[in-house]
Scaffold this motif. Structure first.
Motif, PDB file in Angstrom:
ATOM      1  N   VAL A   1       0.848  -1.183   0.000  1.00  0.00           N
ATOM      2  CA  VAL A   1       0.000   0.000   0.000  1.00  0.00           C
ATOM      3  C   VAL A   1       0.888   1.238   0.000  1.00  0.00           C
ATOM      4  O   VAL A   1       1.780   1.371   0.833  1.00  0.00           O
ATOM      5  N   GLN A   2       0.636   2.139  -0.939  1.00  0.00           N
ATOM      6  CA  GLN A   2       1.316   3.438  -0.952  1.00  0.00           C
ATOM      7  C   GLN A   2       0.313   4.500  -0.522  1.00  0.00           C
ATOM      8  O   GLN A   2      -0.830   4.502  -0.970  1.00  0.00           O
ATOM      9  N   LEU A   3       0.769   5.399   0.345  1.00  0.00           N
ATOM     10  CA  LEU A   3      -0.096   6.447   0.878  1.00  0.00           C
ATOM     11  C   LEU A   3       0.473   7.818   0.542  1.00  0.00           C
ATOM     12  O   LEU A   3       1.681   8.039   0.661  1.00  0.00           O
ATOM     13  N   GLY A  25      -2.240   1.014  -4.901  1.00  0.00           N
ATOM     14  CA  GLY A  25      -1.571  -0.273  -4.849  1.00  0.00           C
ATOM     15  C   GLY A  25      -2.416  -1.387  -4.282  1.00  0.00           C
ATOM     16  O   GLY A  25      -2.182  -2.564  -4.552  1.00  0.00           O
ATOM     17  N   ARG A  26      -3.376  -1.025  -3.457  1.00  0.00           N
ATOM     18  CA  ARG A  26      -4.235  -2.016  -2.841  1.00  0.00           C
ATOM     19  C   ARG A  26      -5.430  -1.293  -2.243  1.00  0.00           C
ATOM     20  O   ARG A  26      -5.290  -0.163  -1.764  1.00  0.00           O
ATOM     21  N   THR A  27      -6.580  -1.931  -2.245  1.00  0.00           N
ATOM     22  CA  THR A  27      -7.719  -1.332  -1.558  1.00  0.00           C
ATOM     23  C   THR A  27      -7.488  -1.363  -0.053  1.00  0.00           C
ATOM     24  O   THR A  27      -6.921  -2.314   0.489  1.00  0.00           O
ATOM     25  N   ILE A  28      -7.874  -0.273   0.606  1.00  0.00           N
ATOM     26  CA  ILE A  28      -7.688  -0.191   2.054  1.00  0.00           C
ATOM     27  C   ILE A  28      -9.005  -0.411   2.789  1.00  0.00           C
ATOM     28  O   ILE A  28      -9.116  -0.134   3.981  1.00  0.00           O
ATOM     29  N   VAL A  92       4.238  18.029  11.486  1.00  0.00           N
ATOM     30  CA  VAL A  92       4.073  17.240  10.272  1.00  0.00           C
ATOM     31  C   VAL A  92       3.084  16.127  10.593  1.00  0.00           C
ATOM     32  O   VAL A  92       3.253  15.411  11.586  1.00  0.00           O
ATOM     33  N   TYR A  93       2.051  16.035   9.779  1.00  0.00           N
ATOM     34  CA  TYR A  93       1.004  15.033   9.997  1.00  0.00           C
ATOM     35  C   TYR A  93       1.213  13.874   9.038  1.00  0.00           C
ATOM     36  O   TYR A  93       1.399  14.073   7.828  1.00  0.00           O
ATOM     37  N   TYR A  94       1.154  12.669   9.599  1.00  0.00           N
ATOM     38  CA  TYR A  94       1.376  11.449   8.830  1.00  0.00           C
ATOM     39  C   TYR A  94       0.119  10.593   8.834  1.00  0.00           C
ATOM     40  O   TYR A  94      -0.516  10.433   9.888  1.00  0.00           O
ATOM     41  N   CYS A  95      -0.195  10.024   7.684  1.00  0.00           N
ATOM     42  CA  CYS A  95      -1.284   9.056   7.634  1.00  0.00           C
ATOM     43  C   CYS A  95      -0.698   7.649   7.627  1.00  0.00           C
ATOM     44  O   CYS A  95       0.433   7.439   7.175  1.00  0.00           O
ATOM     45  N   ALA A  96      -1.474   6.718   8.134  1.00  0.00           N
ATOM     46  CA  ALA A  96      -0.988   5.348   8.271  1.00  0.00           C
ATOM     47  C   ALA A  96      -2.150   4.376   8.143  1.00  0.00           C
ATOM     48  O   ALA A  96      -3.293   4.717   8.465  1.00  0.00           O
ATOM     49  N   PRO A 112       1.727  -0.729   9.564  1.00  0.00           N
ATOM     50  CA  PRO A 112       2.896  -1.031   8.719  1.00  0.00           C
ATOM     51  C   PRO A 112       3.070  -0.090   7.529  1.00  0.00           C
ATOM     52  O   PRO A 112       4.160  -0.016   6.968  1.00  0.00           O
ATOM     53  N   TYR A 113       2.006   0.609   7.149  1.00  0.00           N
ATOM     54  CA  TYR A 113       2.076   1.459   5.958  1.00  0.00           C
ATOM     55  C   TYR A 113       1.927   2.923   6.353  1.00  0.00           C
ATOM     56  O   TYR A 113       0.989   3.283   7.080  1.00  0.00           O
ATOM     57  N   TRP A 114       2.811   3.770   5.816  1.00  0.00           N
ATOM     58  CA  TRP A 114       2.858   5.186   6.191  1.00  0.00           C
ATOM     59  C   TRP A 114       2.971   6.068   4.961  1.00  0.00           C
ATOM     60  O   TRP A 114       3.658   5.723   3.983  1.00  0.00           O
ATOM     61  N   GLY A 115       2.340   7.234   5.035  1.00  0.00           N
ATOM     62  CA  GLY A 115       2.527   8.265   4.038  1.00  0.00           C
ATOM     63  C   GLY A 115       3.739   9.105   4.382  1.00  0.00           C
ATOM     64  O   GLY A 115       4.382   8.926   5.423  1.00  0.00           O
TER      65      GLY A 115
END
Length: 124
Positions: A1-3, A25-28, A92-96, A112-115
């Protein structure tokens, strides 16, 4: 997954911003989603999370009543609406994305996946 996080910027205290996190890359749909933030010299901290479709929502105490997390599975995206912003919200705000068990909803290790992060600056 890419964010990909977006929507940050400069805003005056009391103003609003809406952050977006677009996934590819993948449905979330089957994942939970979270927002974290990190100010210079501090640890990355939990802001908000929403568990997978139809699941519970969690907020850090310092944003309750001001921020709202939401998801749009049809667009493979989720959002953070931030109102009544304060200078101390500057970060800085990060999505995950992940599927943490309840006790890890607010933990970085649950995702496990981060923007890449988007900068929010709130001026006084």
């Amino acid at each position: 997954v890419q964010l990909q996080a977006s929507g940050g910027g400069l805003v005056q205290a009391g103003g609003s911003l809406r952050l977006s996190c677009a996934a590819s890359g993948r449905t979330i749909r089957s994942y939970g989603m979270g927002w974290f933030r990190q100010a210079p010299g501090t640890e990355r901290e939990f802001v908000a999370a929403i568990r997978r479709s139809g699941g519970s929502i969690y907020y850090a105490d310092f944003v309750k009543g001001r921020f709202t997390i939401s998801r749009d599975d049809a667009k493979n995206a989720f959002y953070l609406q931030m109102n009544s912003l304060k200078p101390e919200d500057t970060s800085v705000y990060y999505c995950a994305v992940g599927n943490p068990i309840i006790s890890y909803v607010g933990s970085r290790s649950g995702y496990p996946y981060w923007g890449q992060g988007t900068l929010v600056t709130v001026s006084s």
